[in-house]
Design a protein around this motif. Structure first.
Motif, PDB file in Angstrom:
ATOM      1  N   UNK A 133      -1.928  12.751   0.756  1.00 25.99           N
ATOM      2  CA  UNK A 133      -2.002  13.330  -0.423  1.00 25.99           C
ATOM      3  C   UNK A 133      -3.173  12.772  -1.175  1.00 25.99           C
ATOM      4  N   UNK A 134      -3.376  11.511  -1.178  1.00 28.00           N
ATOM      5  CA  UNK A 134      -4.430  10.982  -1.815  1.00 28.00           C
ATOM      6  C   UNK A 134      -5.877  11.759  -1.014  1.00 28.00           C
ATOM      7  N   UNK A 135      -5.956  11.510   0.177  1.00 30.25           N
ATOM      8  CA  UNK A 135      -7.143  12.122   0.780  1.00 30.25           C
ATOM      9  C   UNK A 135      -7.424  13.627   0.492  1.00 30.25           C
ATOM     10  N   UNK A 191      -3.560  14.397 -10.492  1.00 34.14           N
ATOM     11  CA  UNK A 191      -3.879  13.468  -9.515  1.00 34.14           C
ATOM     12  C   UNK A 191      -2.695  13.117  -9.095  1.00 34.14           C
ATOM     13  N   UNK A 192      -1.974  12.362 -10.245  1.00 38.62           N
ATOM     14  CA  UNK A 192      -0.529  11.718 -10.030  1.00 38.62           C
ATOM     15  C   UNK A 192       0.486  12.803  -9.328  1.00 38.62           C
ATOM     16  N   UNK A 193       0.272  14.000  -9.896  1.00 41.48           N
ATOM     17  CA  UNK A 193       1.666  15.140  -9.352  1.00 41.48           C
ATOM     18  C   UNK A 193       1.286  15.289  -8.039  1.00 41.48           C
ATOM     19  N   UNK A 194       0.243  15.322  -7.589  1.00 36.05           N
ATOM     20  CA  UNK A 194      -0.260  15.789  -6.204  1.00 36.05           C
ATOM     21  C   UNK A 194       0.323  14.431  -5.439  1.00 36.05           C
ATOM     22  N   UNK A 212       0.939  -1.148   0.101  1.00 34.18           N
ATOM     23  CA  UNK A 212       0.112   0.046  -0.319  1.00 34.18           C
ATOM     24  C   UNK A 212       0.927   1.020   0.019  1.00 34.18           C
ATOM     25  N   UNK A 213       0.353   2.454  -0.173  1.00 28.62           N
ATOM     26  CA  UNK A 213       1.008   3.728  -0.196  1.00 28.62           C
ATOM     27  C   UNK A 213       1.377   3.987   1.100  1.00 28.62           C
ATOM     28  N   UNK A 214       2.579   4.828   1.380  1.00 30.78           N
ATOM     29  CA  UNK A 214       3.083   5.248   2.405  1.00 30.78           C
ATOM     30  C   UNK A 214       2.154   6.089   3.086  1.00 30.78           C
ATOM     31  N   UNK A 215       2.004   6.555   4.323  1.00 29.00           N
ATOM     32  CA  UNK A 215       1.307   7.386   5.087  1.00 29.00           C
ATOM     33  C   UNK A 215       1.273   8.944   4.527  1.00 29.00           C
ATOM     34  N   UNK A 216       2.298   9.369   4.196  1.00 27.98           N
ATOM     35  CA  UNK A 216       2.189  10.772   3.572  1.00 27.98           C
ATOM     36  C   UNK A 216       1.478  10.425   2.181  1.00 27.98           C
ATOM     37  N   UNK A 244      -8.262   7.335   7.180  1.00 26.86           N
ATOM     38  CA  UNK A 244      -6.848   6.734   7.439  1.00 26.86           C
ATOM     39  C   UNK A 244      -6.930   5.320   8.036  1.00 26.86           C
ATOM     40  N   UNK A 245      -8.259   4.557   7.908  1.00 24.67           N
ATOM     41  CA  UNK A 245      -8.258   3.328   8.288  1.00 24.67           C
ATOM     42  C   UNK A 245      -7.528   2.310   7.293  1.00 24.67           C
ATOM     43  N   UNK A 246      -7.253   2.738   6.039  1.00 27.60           N
ATOM     44  CA  UNK A 246      -6.831   1.855   5.020  1.00 27.60           C
ATOM     45  C   UNK A 246      -6.118   2.758   3.824  1.00 27.60           C
ATOM     46  N   UNK A 247      -5.237   2.110   3.135  1.00 28.69           N
ATOM     47  CA  UNK A 247      -4.734   2.682   1.843  1.00 28.69           C
ATOM     48  C   UNK A 247      -5.312   2.299   0.789  1.00 28.69           C
ATOM     49  N   UNK A 248      -5.370   3.053  -0.440  1.00 31.38           N
ATOM     50  CA  UNK A 248      -5.653   2.597  -1.685  1.00 31.38           C
ATOM     51  C   UNK A 248      -4.564   1.677  -2.326  1.00 31.38           C
ATOM     52  N   UNK A 249      -5.398   0.473  -2.704  1.00 29.83           N
ATOM     53  CA  UNK A 249      -4.018  -0.582  -3.267  1.00 29.83           C
ATOM     54  C   UNK A 249      -4.029  -0.108  -4.932  1.00 29.83           C
ATOM     55  N   UNK A 250      -3.269  -1.152  -5.403  1.00 28.33           N
ATOM     56  CA  UNK A 250      -2.750  -0.851  -6.781  1.00 28.33           C
ATOM     57  C   UNK A 250      -3.789  -0.674  -7.673  1.00 28.33           C
TER      58      UNK A 250
END
Length: 118
Positions: free
Chosen positions: A21-23, A77-80, A13-17, A57-63
């Motif tokens: 940024x996704x959220x 979105x990717x840039x952010x 999964x993505x790291x916390x930071x 922040x209970x989960x992270x987006x998967x691939x």
């Protein structure tokens, strides 16, 4: 094919930071009913419940979820999410934004043109 599906299931999964940024991006894009709007914007590929978990922040987006988000929101979105994006990706994000603004301008011009004829 089994190895590919196992890879997706186990992909990190993505790291916390990055999750932050996704959220942040999704909340900025949809300040009201964020989870519902994201699900609609991805044509239901991502459920409202999954998006809510990311926002809490209970989960992270998967691939797979990230692929759907990239498809729905594009280079901006990717840039952010990446933060330190390469120049080529920045250029793509700028081009997408210019195209979006040009379309808005065209729609406004058309709307005002119709109203002025009344």
């Amino acid at each position: 094919m089994r190895k590919v599906s196992q890879f997706f299931e186990r992909s990190a999964a993505l790291d916390g930071e990055a999750v932050d940024r996704v959220a942040l991006y999704l909340r900025r894009a949809h300040p009201v009913k964020t989870a519902e709007c994201v699900s609609a914007h991805t044509n239901g590929a991502i459920s409202v419940a999954r998006v809510r978990k990311w926002l809490e922040h209970a989960a992270a987006p998967d691939f797979r979820a990230m692929l759907h988000l990239i498809r729905a929101y594009g280079a901006e979105f990717l840039v952010d999410v990446i933060g330190d994006a390469p120049e080529s990706l920045l250029a793509a994000a700028i081009a997408e934004k210019r195209a979006r603004l040009a379309e808005l301008q065209r729609a406004l011009d058309e709307e005002f043109s119709i109203e002025s004829r009344r």
